[in-house]
Motif scaffolding. Structure first.
Motif, short mmCIF file in Angstrom:
data_model
loop_
_atom_site.label_atom_id
_atom_site.label_comp_id
_atom_site.label_asym_id
_atom_site.label_seq_id
_atom_site.Cartn_x
_atom_site.Cartn_y
_atom_site.Cartn_z
N ILE A 36 5.28 -20.10 -7.91
CA ILE A 36 6.37 -20.17 -6.94
C ILE A 36 6.24 -19.01 -5.96
O ILE A 36 6.02 -17.86 -6.36
CB ILE A 36 7.75 -20.11 -7.64
CG1 ILE A 36 7.93 -21.32 -8.55
CG2 ILE A 36 8.88 -20.03 -6.63
CD1 ILE A 36 9.19 -21.28 -9.36
N THR A 37 6.35 -19.29 -4.67
CA THR A 37 6.35 -18.24 -3.65
C THR A 37 7.77 -17.72 -3.49
O THR A 37 8.70 -18.47 -3.19
CB THR A 37 5.83 -18.78 -2.31
OG1 THR A 37 4.49 -19.27 -2.49
CG2 THR A 37 5.83 -17.68 -1.25
N LEU A 38 7.91 -16.41 -3.69
CA LEU A 38 9.24 -15.79 -3.66
C LEU A 38 9.53 -15.10 -2.33
O LEU A 38 10.68 -15.01 -1.92
CB LEU A 38 9.36 -14.77 -4.79
CG LEU A 38 9.06 -15.29 -6.20
CD1 LEU A 38 9.04 -14.14 -7.19
CD2 LEU A 38 10.10 -16.32 -6.61
N GLY A 39 8.50 -14.58 -1.68
CA GLY A 39 8.71 -13.83 -0.44
C GLY A 39 7.43 -13.13 -0.05
O GLY A 39 6.32 -13.59 -0.36
N VAL A 40 7.56 -11.98 0.60
CA VAL A 40 6.40 -11.25 1.10
C VAL A 40 6.69 -9.75 1.07
O VAL A 40 7.82 -9.32 1.33
CB VAL A 40 6.02 -11.71 2.52
CG1 VAL A 40 7.17 -11.48 3.49
CG2 VAL A 40 4.77 -11.01 3.02
N ALA A 41 5.67 -8.98 0.69
CA ALA A 41 5.73 -7.51 0.78
C ALA A 41 4.79 -7.08 1.89
O ALA A 41 3.63 -7.49 1.93
CB ALA A 41 5.31 -6.88 -0.55
N THR A 42 5.30 -6.26 2.81
CA THR A 42 4.52 -5.81 3.96
C THR A 42 4.34 -4.31 3.89
O THR A 42 5.32 -3.56 3.82
CB THR A 42 5.22 -6.20 5.27
OG1 THR A 42 5.50 -7.61 5.26
CG2 THR A 42 4.34 -5.88 6.46
N PHE A 43 3.08 -3.87 3.93
CA PHE A 43 2.73 -2.46 3.88
C PHE A 43 2.17 -2.06 5.25
O PHE A 43 1.27 -2.74 5.76
CB PHE A 43 1.70 -2.19 2.79
CG PHE A 43 2.08 -2.73 1.44
CD1 PHE A 43 2.73 -1.94 0.52
CD2 PHE A 43 1.80 -4.04 1.09
CE1 PHE A 43 3.08 -2.43 -0.73
CE2 PHE A 43 2.14 -4.55 -0.15
CZ PHE A 43 2.79 -3.74 -1.06
N SER A 44 2.68 -0.98 5.81
CA SER A 44 2.26 -0.56 7.16
C SER A 44 1.88 0.91 7.16
O SER A 44 2.40 1.72 6.37
CB SER A 44 3.39 -0.80 8.17
OG SER A 44 3.82 -2.14 8.14
N ARG A 45 0.98 1.28 8.07
CA ARG A 45 0.57 2.67 8.25
C ARG A 45 0.77 3.08 9.70
O ARG A 45 0.35 2.35 10.62
CB ARG A 45 -0.88 2.87 7.85
CG ARG A 45 -1.11 2.81 6.34
CD ARG A 45 -2.57 3.02 5.95
NE ARG A 45 -2.72 3.03 4.50
CZ ARG A 45 -3.90 3.08 3.87
NH1 ARG A 45 -5.02 3.12 4.58
NH2 ARG A 45 -3.96 3.09 2.55
N HIS A 46 1.40 4.25 9.87
CA HIS A 46 1.54 4.82 11.20
C HIS A 46 1.36 6.33 11.19
O HIS A 46 1.27 6.94 12.25
CB HIS A 46 2.90 4.45 11.81
CG HIS A 46 4.08 4.83 10.97
ND1 HIS A 46 4.48 6.12 10.77
CD2 HIS A 46 4.94 4.06 10.26
CE1 HIS A 46 5.55 6.15 10.00
NE2 HIS A 46 5.86 4.90 9.66
#
Length: 822
Positions: free
Chosen positions: A407-417
């Protein structure tokens, strides 16, 4: 070994010269000797050294090769050491003696007894070797050393005592990005402008001063390198032939990859410990974000599909466009998460070209470089987010779909700045791993939320929605489910009106949590109500309830094929407002608290019966008289037991809280919960408080009835006079019929003494008691029968009627509604 044990052709030397093997096999003499001292192997180098061909020496004692007896110390060493080296005098085949440096290796470390000697020697063969190579000139050695230095696989540099660079190998030139000529004569702090340069020179000075090797682990930002690199550096003092320190050799090894691998393993270990500490969905998502910042990313967001809210399964397949996601967590290296545009709990649309929507559509993790054209495309759809991306300098994004159990629950987004290096494949694998861990925990929380919601709904439907009206007591109640970690339990309470204006107060607790506990609680509550309707005494009622729990346990074990049974505790009390007496019995349940009108609080001494479901053990009841206005507090163990606090301490706190006089039972309930449960409880809590009332002589009239048919008429007159005093003339006709029938039955079928009692409560209650235990029952009268219709008339003219048994006989009662006043 094959080179040592084969045949010995006459043209060994010619074969060696024709061979393409660069290794000169004849450059060393090699032989093997078995544990008994017999030569078992002989090389061509050994032939060159001593002149014997292999056929001449193999199978003969090795002692024949010695020039004299070996020293005792040598023999002792050969018996005890796995390896020996030293000078040995040997005999050449032509008879001359020669001294050679010999290295001996023992093949096996085991021991055995040598026959007739009693001494231990090594078991297994000895491998003997001696060099025959011709010495080379110092000039050749120096050249070889310099070539080795220049081509060394580690970054190496030689500094003099003034800490000035003299030589640097090719790997050091590559690491620093400068040729040796540009670095010669410079110090480390002049070659590498970094705070670590000063630490390096301190270690170099220490090596020169102490003459001991020094070690240093460093993190360096080197020119020409994209990321910080980790190095382990050794500083070795360089001495001349006289032992004077002439310089220091710096040898550095790049440990960046090993360091990153350890960091990834540490992050995975931390994630396994920190993520999923509770069954709270939002907290689990926040734990993922907290773990990833700053070791993996500078800014992390966790967004879930709104379909999973409340525990439901989201639809299969990719989400529709635009993707709608709800923000449940974020974290940043910057205080306050200023990069975040979407607020906690807010539902936001993500355009198709955003990393979050793209990874959900592809159903796989992806890395995206943040470019100006991409930001421009986002700006037309989500300008506020595009503005934050430009303002904080986002340059690399890793998006990972959160999936668990298909089951797809959502998304985790990792960012670098802030970190300059972009995400790489190793980062993607790491992000995928910790996200997968969090997804399983979030799915567990989602499923638990669904089950908890079902349990709460079931439990709420089984608990009394509104306490029934009755005149015996004023009541207030509270039910507090356990925290989400523990799950919904099986605590319950009930208030059951009984005949004769009495009331039953019940509190129970089913062992365990979840839907099964709630369902069992409902069955027990129904059973208690059924048994109470039969008007059983408290101890007898618990005995029947104990039998029921035993049967339920057997059913559960057969259904689940396990040994786990059902356990429960219960407290059952019956209060009579006419006599002001209360009868109580308990089955493994905490004792009730009694607060008298003068403010005294005591825990009633009710015999402690066994928990329900054990069987074979009796229950005992106790009866006490309560002053009007007394407050009974019935509760489950979750109120007084808590982690870090024993039950005695909880009971003392409860006693002190109840001692504070409060005219409102509702306020008292709130005060008790607030004092004993400052946080969410780990177990369900049920609390039932009842303030007693009393029915005085103005509401009760009692007559002793002679056991003679002539007394029926007089009894009817007494009842009518009492109704007239109460202003209830409208009920006289029906009451006369009821009194006449019940008293007649008692005289005809019962036994003395006989008593009539009228109770004016919310309804008018007529009770006739006698000494017989035989219960009456309705029967159908035939057309010409002269009797058999009395109880049928009573049943038709009253709201309810019934029989309750006592230790001295029985009481037949009938209850009719009081006519409304004009």
């Amino acid at each position: 070994m094959s080179a040592m044990t084969g045949s010995d052709p006459a043209d060994d030397d010619r074969v060696a010269r024709r061979s393409n093997d660069p290794v000169d096999e004849a450059g060393s003499a090699r032989a093997t000797v078995d544990p008994h001292g017999i030569v078992t192997g002989w090389s061509k180098g050994a032939r060159r050294l001593l002149g014997y061909r292999s056929a001449e020496i193999i199978g003969r004692p090795a002692a024949l090769l010695l020039a004299g007896e070996p020293p005792t110390q040598t023999l002792r060493s050969l018996r005890t050491l796995p390896r020996w080296n030293g000078a040995v005098r040997l005999l050449h085949r032509d008879g001359h003696r020669l001294t050679v440096d010999l290295l001996a290796h023992r093949r096996e470390p085991e021991q055995e007894q040598v026959p007739d000697s009693g001494e231990d020697v090594g078991v297994g063969e000895w491998f003997l070797v001696s060099s025959l190579a011709r010495p080379v000139s110092p000039t050749q050695d120096d050249a070889l050393v310099m070539w080795a230095f220049a081509r060394s696989p580690s970054a190496t540099a030689l500094y003099d005592t003034g800490l000035r660079l003299r030589r640097a190998n090719a790997d050091m030139e590559r690491v620093i990005g400068l040729p040796e000529a540009a670095m010669q004569g410079l110090r480390v702090s002049e070659i590498v402008v970094d705070p670590e340069g000063d630490r390096t020179e301190e270690c170099m000075r220490r090596a020169l001063e102490t003459g001991e090797q020094q070690h240093l682990r460093q993190a360096l930002h080197l020119v020409g390198h994209d990321r910080e690199s980790i190095w382990t550096t050794s500083f070795t003092p360089v001495r001349d032939t006289e032992g004077t320190v002439r310089g220091v050799l710096l040898s550095a090894h790049d440990m960046t990859e090993e360091h990153l691998a350890r960091e990834r393993l540490a992050l995975l270990n931390d994630a396994s410990v920190r993520i999923g500490s509770t069954l709270d969905l939002a907290r689990t998502a926040q734990e993922l974000a907290d773990v990833a910042v700053p070791r993996l990313a500078d800014f992390v967001t966790v967004d879930l599909l709104p379909a999973i809210e409340g525990g439901d399964d989201p639809p299969t397949g990719p989400p529709t466009s635009p993707v709608m996601l709800r923000r449940v967590a974020n974290q940043s290296v910057l205080e306050g998460c200023p990069e975040a545009v979407v607020e906690y709990g807010a539902l936001a649309a993500y355009p198709d070209e955003s990393p979050a929507a793209e990874c959900l559509a592809a159903d796989r993790p992806l890395i995206r470089k943040v470019t100006e054209p991409a930001i421009g495309r986002w700006a037309s759809q989500v300008p506020d987010r595009a503005d934050r991306v430009r303002r904080y300098g986002f340059h690399s994004v890793l998006a990972v779909p959160m999936r668990a159990r298909g089951i797809t629950l959502g998304v985790a987004t990792f960012s670098r700045h802030r970190r300059p290096e972009p995400f790489e494949q190793d980062d993607l694998l790491l992000g995928e791993e910790i996200t997968a861990r969090a997804a399983v925990c979030i799915d567990n929380a989602r499923r638990y939320t669904r089950e908890r919601r079902t349990s709460l709904t079931l439990q709420s439907s089984l608990l009394p929605q509104r306490l029934p009206p009755q005149a015996a007591v004023d009541v207030a109640s509270r039910y507090l489910p356990a925290s989400t970690q523990a799950g919904v339990g099986g605590d319950w309470f009930d208030v059951i009106p009984l005949s004769g204006a009495r009331v039953a107060l019940v509190v129970g607790d089913v062992v365990g949590h979840g839907i099964q506990a709630s369902a069992t609680m409902g069955r027990l509550r129904t059973a208690v109500r059924t048994l109470a309707d039969v008007d059983l005494p408290p101890d007898e009622l618990l005995t029947h309830l104990d039998d029921l729990v035993i049967h339920l346990s057997a059913e559960a074990e057969r259904a689940a094929d396990t040994d786990g049974g059902i356990g429960a505790t219960c407290l059952y009390a019956v209060y009579d407002p006419v006599s002001r007496r209360c009868t109580l019995a308990r089955a493994g349940h905490p004792v009730p608290a009694l607060t008298t009108p003068d403010g005294t609080v005591e825990f009633l001494d009710v015999p402690a019966g066994p928990p329900l479901g054990l069987g074979g053990l009796p229950f005992e009841a106790t009866e006490i008289e309560l002053p009007e206005g007394s407050v009974l507090a019935l509760y489950t163990d979750g109120l007084v037991e808590a982690r870090g606090r024993d039950i005695d301490e909880g009971l003392n706190v409860l006693r002190a809280t109840l001692a504070r006089q409060n005219p409102s039972l509702e306020d008292t309930c709130d005060t008790v919960l607030r004092t004993l449960l400052p946080e969410r409880p780990t177990d369900d809590v049920a609390l039932l408080m009842a303030r007693t009332r009393a029915l005085d002589a103005a509401h009760v009239a009692t007559w002793d009835v002679p056991s003679h048919p002539a007394s029926v008429a007089e009894t009817r007159k007494n009842a009518c006079r009492q109704l007239d005093l109460w202003g209830m003339d409208e009920a006289a006709f029906v009451t006369e019929l009821i009194v006449s029938e019940l008293v007649t039955n008692a005289i005809r079928y019962g036994g003395a003494p006989i008593q009539l009692r009228l109770i004016r409560d919310r309804n008018l209650i007529c009770e006739v008691s006698d000494a017989s235990s035989t219960a009456p029952h309705l029967r159908r009268a035939r057309t010409f029968d002269e009797g058999g219709r009395g109880l049928l008339l009573v049943a038709q003219l009253t709201q309810s009627w019934g029989t309750r048994h006592t230790y001295s006989g029985k009481t037949i009662w009938a209850e009719q509604e009081i006519p409304a006043s004009p």
